[in-house]
Motif scaffolding. Structure first.
Motif, mmCIF file in Angstrom:
data_model
loop_
_atom_site.group_PDB
_atom_site.id
_atom_site.type_symbol
_atom_site.label_atom_id
_atom_site.label_comp_id
_atom_site.label_asym_id
_atom_site.label_seq_id
_atom_site.Cartn_x
_atom_site.Cartn_y
_atom_site.Cartn_z
ATOM 1 N N ARG A 5 -20.528 -13.515 5.743
ATOM 2 C CA ARG A 5 -21.631 -13.209 4.834
ATOM 3 C C ARG A 5 -22.240 -11.850 5.167
ATOM 4 N NH1 ARG A 5 -23.496 -12.990 0.040
ATOM 5 N NH2 ARG A 5 -25.729 -12.667 0.008
ATOM 6 N N ARG A 6 -22.421 -11.560 6.440
ATOM 7 C CA ARG A 6 -22.989 -10.266 6.835
ATOM 8 C C ARG A 6 -22.075 -9.117 6.430
ATOM 9 N NH1 ARG A 6 -25.769 -9.088 12.494
ATOM 10 N NH2 ARG A 6 -27.380 -10.131 11.293
ATOM 11 N N ARG A 7 -20.768 -9.289 6.582
ATOM 12 C CA ARG A 7 -19.828 -8.235 6.195
ATOM 13 C C ARG A 7 -19.877 -7.974 4.701
ATOM 14 N NH1 ARG A 7 -14.590 -10.292 9.755
ATOM 15 N NH2 ARG A 7 -15.453 -9.770 11.817
ATOM 16 N N LEU A 8 -20.006 -9.046 3.924
ATOM 17 C CA LEU A 8 -20.109 -8.873 2.476
ATOM 18 C C LEU A 8 -21.375 -8.113 2.096
ATOM 19 C CD1 LEU A 8 -18.921 -12.410 1.295
ATOM 20 C CD2 LEU A 8 -17.638 -10.261 1.187
ATOM 21 N N LEU A 9 -22.476 -8.430 2.761
ATOM 22 C CA LEU A 9 -23.725 -7.726 2.481
ATOM 23 C C LEU A 9 -23.623 -6.258 2.853
ATOM 24 C CD1 LEU A 9 -26.387 -10.330 3.651
ATOM 25 C CD2 LEU A 9 -25.886 -9.629 1.304
ATOM 26 N N GLU A 10 -23.021 -5.971 4.011
ATOM 27 C CA GLU A 10 -22.880 -4.579 4.430
ATOM 28 C C GLU A 10 -21.980 -3.806 3.480
ATOM 29 O OE1 GLU A 10 -21.451 -4.940 8.393
ATOM 30 O OE2 GLU A 10 -23.447 -5.320 9.265
ATOM 31 N N ARG A 11 -20.924 -4.453 2.986
ATOM 32 C CA ARG A 11 -20.037 -3.797 2.023
ATOM 33 C C ARG A 11 -20.774 -3.484 0.734
ATOM 34 N NH1 ARG A 11 -14.739 -7.073 0.631
ATOM 35 N NH2 ARG A 11 -14.581 -6.848 2.908
ATOM 36 N N GLN A 12 -21.606 -4.426 0.288
ATOM 37 C CA GLN A 12 -22.372 -4.202 -0.931
ATOM 38 C C GLN A 12 -23.369 -3.068 -0.751
ATOM 39 O OE1 GLN A 12 -24.580 -7.622 -2.212
ATOM 40 N NE2 GLN A 12 -25.441 -6.616 -3.989
ATOM 41 N N GLN A 13 -24.016 -3.019 0.398
ATOM 42 C CA GLN A 13 -24.979 -1.949 0.652
ATOM 43 C C GLN A 13 -24.307 -0.581 0.693
ATOM 44 O OE1 GLN A 13 -26.817 -3.274 4.269
ATOM 45 N NE2 GLN A 13 -28.091 -4.807 3.247
ATOM 46 N N ARG A 14 -23.115 -0.516 1.298
ATOM 47 C CA ARG A 14 -22.394 0.758 1.326
ATOM 48 C C ARG A 14 -21.990 1.198 -0.072
ATOM 49 N NH1 ARG A 14 -19.870 -1.584 5.976
ATOM 50 N NH2 ARG A 14 -18.086 -2.177 4.682
ATOM 51 N N ALA A 15 -21.584 0.239 -0.898
ATOM 52 C CA ALA A 15 -21.206 0.574 -2.270
ATOM 53 C C ALA A 15 -22.399 1.092 -3.062
ATOM 54 C CB ALA A 15 -20.610 -0.651 -2.959
ATOM 55 N N GLU A 16 -23.571 0.506 -2.857
ATOM 56 C CA GLU A 16 -24.765 0.949 -3.567
ATOM 57 C C GLU A 16 -25.189 2.337 -3.127
ATOM 58 O OE1 GLU A 16 -27.576 -2.108 -2.829
ATOM 59 O OE2 GLU A 16 -26.728 -3.503 -4.283
ATOM 60 N N LEU A 17 -25.029 2.648 -1.836
ATOM 61 C CA LEU A 17 -25.371 3.976 -1.343
ATOM 62 C C LEU A 17 -24.400 5.031 -1.865
ATOM 63 C CD1 LEU A 17 -26.322 3.202 2.379
ATOM 64 C CD2 LEU A 17 -27.867 3.814 0.512
#
Length: 269
Positions: free
Chosen positions: A121-133
């Motif tokens: 779950r944490r990896r998915l959140l970090e991936r989403q945050q990187r995509a948004e940035l």
């Protein structure tokens, strides 16, 4: 010893400690109360039944505080608990028909899988945050179809949590928290509060059944419960002040410790 004032004081301290964990990590506290009671010579079935008093009261205390602060999604908690109560009976039926050593190893595996789900779950959140940035103009996908799948996910988590709760004798928070993070897109703090609310009904159901069977030691249980009330208040107040990473790390370390204990228990059997 449990029938003396000294024993009652020890149980009060134990209940306070487990209540803090209940409010902070979203667990029922029985994972610690049950083995502690067996150290005092209480039979396992009575330890399980008696600990539910503390589990129930500490969960009620923490959930009331969360509800008053506007930090509890009580609709999700109620849905989780309604489905969990049903399948908890199925899990208890299965638990009576499986060997103790096998259950211990299965529980250890469950805890390790839970840790994996939280890391995923944490990896998915970090991936989403990187995509948004990387794409600040990227618009999120529409959510018009989210209501039904979300209800289905809540029901599924409640059913699974109840089944595992009845099978392994846990409150359910140890299962619900990571699954809520993974499938409901909840932060760990939100998941902790929601699972704690669901534990209220799950623990009440188990306590009523054990009371009917005459397994509850009421005075020791009330000592645990009074300590749990104070501890849960402290835990729920401490939770907003801690970073998500800190809470997540504490939760994973607790799961690792419990997994090691269950493996050792299975080997000894």
């Amino acid at each position: 010893m449990l029938e003396t004032p000294v024993g009652w004081g020890v149980l009060f301290v134990l209940g306070t400690f487990t209540g803090v964990l209940a409010g902070l990590l979203g667990i029922g506290g029985g994972l610690l109360m049950v083995p502690a009671l067996t150290v005092f010579g209480v039979p396992l079935i009575q330890a399980t039944a008696t600990s539910l008093i503390g589990v129930f009261l500490s969960a009620v205390s923490g959930s009331i505080r969360n509800l008053r602060a506007g930090e509890l999604n009580w609709r999700v908690s109620v849905t989780l608990s309604l489905f969990g109560i049903v399948t908890a009976q199925v899990g208890a039926w299965l638990g009576d028909r499986l060997p103790d050593a096998g259950l211990s190893l299965a529980f250890a595996m469950l805890l390790l899988i839970t840790i994996y789900l939280m890391r995923l779950r944490r990896r998915l959140l970090e991936r989403q945050q990187r995509a948004e940035l990387a794409n600040p103009d990227l618009q999120p996908e529409p959510k018009q179809t989210q209501s039904y799948p979300k209800l289905g996910a809540v029901a599924g988590i409640g059913l699974l949590a109840g089944l595992l709760s009845g099978l392994f004798g846990v409150g359910g928070g140890v299962v619900m928290v990571p699954l809520q993070m993974l499938f409901l897109a909840e932060t760990i703090k939100v998941a902790v509060r929601t699972s704690l609310g669901a534990i209220v009904a799950i623990a009440a159901s188990g306590l009523a059944q054990h009371a009917w069977n005459g397994n509850v030691l009421w005075i020791p249980g009330l000592c645990l419960g009074l300590g749990g009330i104070l501890g849960a208040q402290a835990g729920t107040r401490l939770l907003p002040r801690l970073p998500d990473r800190t809470v997540s790390l504490m939760f994973r370390l607790l799961l690792l410790a419990l997994a090691a204990y269950m493996v050792i228990r299975a080997i000894e059997r």
